[in-house]
Design an enzyme around this catalytic site. Structure first.
Site, PDB file in Angstrom:
ATOM      1  N   HIS A  66      25.219  -7.754   0.732  1.00  0.00           N
ATOM      2  CA  HIS A  66      24.727  -9.115   0.961  1.00  0.00           C
ATOM      3  C   HIS A  66      25.021  -9.495   2.403  1.00  0.00           C
ATOM      4  O   HIS A  66      25.988  -9.033   3.009  1.00  0.00           O
ATOM      5  CB  HIS A  66      25.393 -10.128   0.006  1.00  0.00           C
ATOM      6  CG  HIS A  66      26.860 -10.276   0.233  1.00  0.00           C
ATOM      7  ND1 HIS A  66      27.787  -9.430  -0.338  1.00  0.00           N
ATOM      8  CD2 HIS A  66      27.579 -11.133   1.004  1.00  0.00           C
ATOM      9  CE1 HIS A  66      29.001  -9.775   0.063  1.00  0.00           C
ATOM     10  NE2 HIS A  66      28.909 -10.802   0.896  1.00  0.00           N
ATOM     11  N   ASP A 121      27.840 -15.946   6.412  1.00  0.00           N
ATOM     12  CA  ASP A 121      28.468 -14.687   6.062  1.00  0.00           C
ATOM     13  C   ASP A 121      27.678 -13.634   6.852  1.00  0.00           C
ATOM     14  O   ASP A 121      26.449 -13.595   6.780  1.00  0.00           O
ATOM     15  CB  ASP A 121      28.314 -14.484   4.544  1.00  0.00           C
ATOM     16  CG  ASP A 121      29.471 -13.748   3.900  1.00  0.00           C
ATOM     17  OD1 ASP A 121      30.602 -13.855   4.402  1.00  0.00           O
ATOM     18  OD2 ASP A 121      29.239 -13.086   2.869  1.00  0.00           O
ATOM     19  N   ASP A 136      27.578 -21.117   4.207  1.00  0.00           N
ATOM     20  CA  ASP A 136      26.757 -19.970   3.788  1.00  0.00           C
ATOM     21  C   ASP A 136      25.476 -20.321   3.008  1.00  0.00           C
ATOM     22  O   ASP A 136      25.237 -19.745   1.927  1.00  0.00           O
ATOM     23  CB  ASP A 136      27.600 -18.989   2.950  1.00  0.00           C
ATOM     24  CG  ASP A 136      28.827 -18.484   3.687  1.00  0.00           C
ATOM     25  OD1 ASP A 136      29.047 -18.891   4.838  1.00  0.00           O
ATOM     26  OD2 ASP A 136      29.576 -17.683   3.099  1.00  0.00           O
ATOM     27  N   CYS A 191      33.814 -18.741  -0.969  1.00  0.00           N
ATOM     28  CA  CYS A 191      33.845 -19.198   0.424  1.00  0.00           C
ATOM     29  C   CYS A 191      34.098 -20.690   0.560  1.00  0.00           C
ATOM     30  O   CYS A 191      34.762 -21.112   1.514  1.00  0.00           O
ATOM     31  CB  CYS A 191      32.573 -18.771   1.130  1.00  0.00           C
ATOM     32  SG  CYS A 191      32.531 -16.970   1.342  1.00  0.00           S
ATOM     33  N   LYS A 197      31.086 -15.487  10.225  1.00  0.00           N
ATOM     34  CA  LYS A 197      32.357 -15.036   9.642  1.00  0.00           C
ATOM     35  C   LYS A 197      32.107 -13.774   8.836  1.00  0.00           C
ATOM     36  O   LYS A 197      30.954 -13.393   8.634  1.00  0.00           O
ATOM     37  CB  LYS A 197      32.921 -16.134   8.740  1.00  0.00           C
ATOM     38  CG  LYS A 197      32.040 -16.395   7.532  1.00  0.00           C
ATOM     39  CD  LYS A 197      32.576 -17.530   6.722  1.00  0.00           C
ATOM     40  CE  LYS A 197      31.789 -17.707   5.446  1.00  0.00           C
ATOM     41  NZ  LYS A 197      31.804 -16.515   4.566  1.00  0.00           N
ATOM     42  N   HIS A 255      31.675  -2.953   5.910  1.00  0.00           N
ATOM     43  CA  HIS A 255      32.612  -3.942   5.393  1.00  0.00           C
ATOM     44  C   HIS A 255      33.259  -3.423   4.108  1.00  0.00           C
ATOM     45  O   HIS A 255      32.570  -2.967   3.188  1.00  0.00           O
ATOM     46  CB  HIS A 255      31.880  -5.269   5.128  1.00  0.00           C
ATOM     47  CG  HIS A 255      32.800  -6.436   5.005  1.00  0.00           C
ATOM     48  ND1 HIS A 255      33.203  -6.940   3.791  1.00  0.00           N
ATOM     49  CD2 HIS A 255      33.418  -7.175   5.945  1.00  0.00           C
ATOM     50  CE1 HIS A 255      34.036  -7.959   4.002  1.00  0.00           C
ATOM     51  NE2 HIS A 255      34.178  -8.122   5.298  1.00  0.00           N
TER      52      HIS A 255
HETATM   53  C1  VGL Z   1      30.806 -15.151  -0.656  1.00  0.00           C
HETATM   54  C2  VGL Z   1      31.327 -13.370  -1.994  1.00  0.00           C
HETATM   55  C3  VGL Z   1      31.227 -12.511  -0.934  1.00  0.00           C
HETATM   56  C4  VGL Z   1      30.583 -16.635  -0.531  1.00  0.00           C
HETATM   57  C5  VGL Z   1      30.712 -14.306   0.419  1.00  0.00           C
HETATM   58  O1  VGL Z   1      29.836 -17.056   0.385  1.00  0.00           O
HETATM   59  O2  VGL Z   1      31.122 -17.380  -1.364  1.00  0.00           O
HETATM   60  N1  VGL Z   1      31.137 -14.683  -1.852  1.00  0.00           N
HETATM   61  N2  VGL Z   1      30.918 -12.999   0.280  1.00  0.00           N
HETATM   62 ZN    ZN Z   2      30.417 -11.781   1.855  1.00  0.00          ZN
END
Ligand code: VGL
Ligand code: ZN
Length: 201
Positions: free
Chosen positions: A78, A59, A21, A142, A103, A65
């Site tokens: 996000h 992400d 990510d 993540c 993902k 969601h």
């Molecule tokens: C993430 C919070 C929500 C990450 C993704 O990439 O760590 N954290 N979505």
């Molecule tokens: Zn996320």
């Protein structure tokens, strides 16, 4: 740190680099900015050419969601699929990425792990990958989930300690993430300890 390797490790053809990510919304200026997020790019950019196989996860959320605050979940908007915030940072040498895995596309599950609801494990196995070196954001979400799932899928998982960054919404989250990963048999190494295999190009 127990499990921390400082001795040199040779990068093998059966190793993959997985960058979790590296997206605008997780970086300074983004909607879910990780303060130290940009620290990953120098080590990641220098490591990518040394690996035969580089995967980056994205992400990649739909608007409905369940983990968005607007839908009753914990997170601000996000990485909405297809938006500028979901794009890879311009600091990433994206031309070095061999494959992208999206993902977080299922509206009902957190989507933290790059292995959850994706074909990443099959892709890695098809290439004969045995060890996965993991960098990216965020350590306490993540990166942690992806790393533990890598072990559960039968890969050796090694986290690059200088190429990750934590949200630390609650103080101690980063340390707890390290502890959880270590309990699952994850190893830790600094990227400068990785040496390219002389036979690889
Ligand atoms: C993430 C919070 C929500 C990450 C993704 O990439 O760590 N954290 N979505
Ligand atoms: Zn996320």
């Amino acid at each position: 740190m127990s499990g921390m390797s400082t001795s040199t490790q040779i990068i093998e053809p059966t190793d993959a680099l997985l960058v979790v990510d590296p997206q605008n919304d997780f970086l300074p200026g983004g909607t879910l900015a990780v303060p130290e997020g940009n620290r990953i790019f120098e080590p990641v950019n220098s490591l990518m050419p040394k690996f035969g196989y580089v995967v980056a996860s994205r992400d990649w959320h739909p608007r409905n969601h369940a983990f968005f605050q607007a839908n009753g979940g914990p997170w601000p908007w996000h990485c909405l699929a297809g938006t500028p915030g979901a794009e890879f940072s311009s600091l990433l040498r994206a031309e070095q990425i061999d494959e992208i895995v999206d993902k977080g596309t299922d509206p009902q599950t957190d989507g933290y792990s790059a292995f959850a609801g994706t074909d990443l494990a099959q892709r890695l196995r098809a290439r004969g990958i045995r060890r996965v070196f993991i960098a990216g954001i965020a350590t306490d979400y993540c990166v942690k989930s992806t790393t533990i799932d890598a072990v559960e899928a039968g890969f050796q998982a090694i986290v690059l300690t200088d190429a990750i960054a934590a949200i630390n919404a609650t103080p101690g989250d980063e340390q707890r993430a390290f502890d959880a990963m270590r309990e699952h048999g994850v190893q830790f190494v600094e990227s400068r300890a990785l040496m390219p295999n002389a036979e690889a190009s």
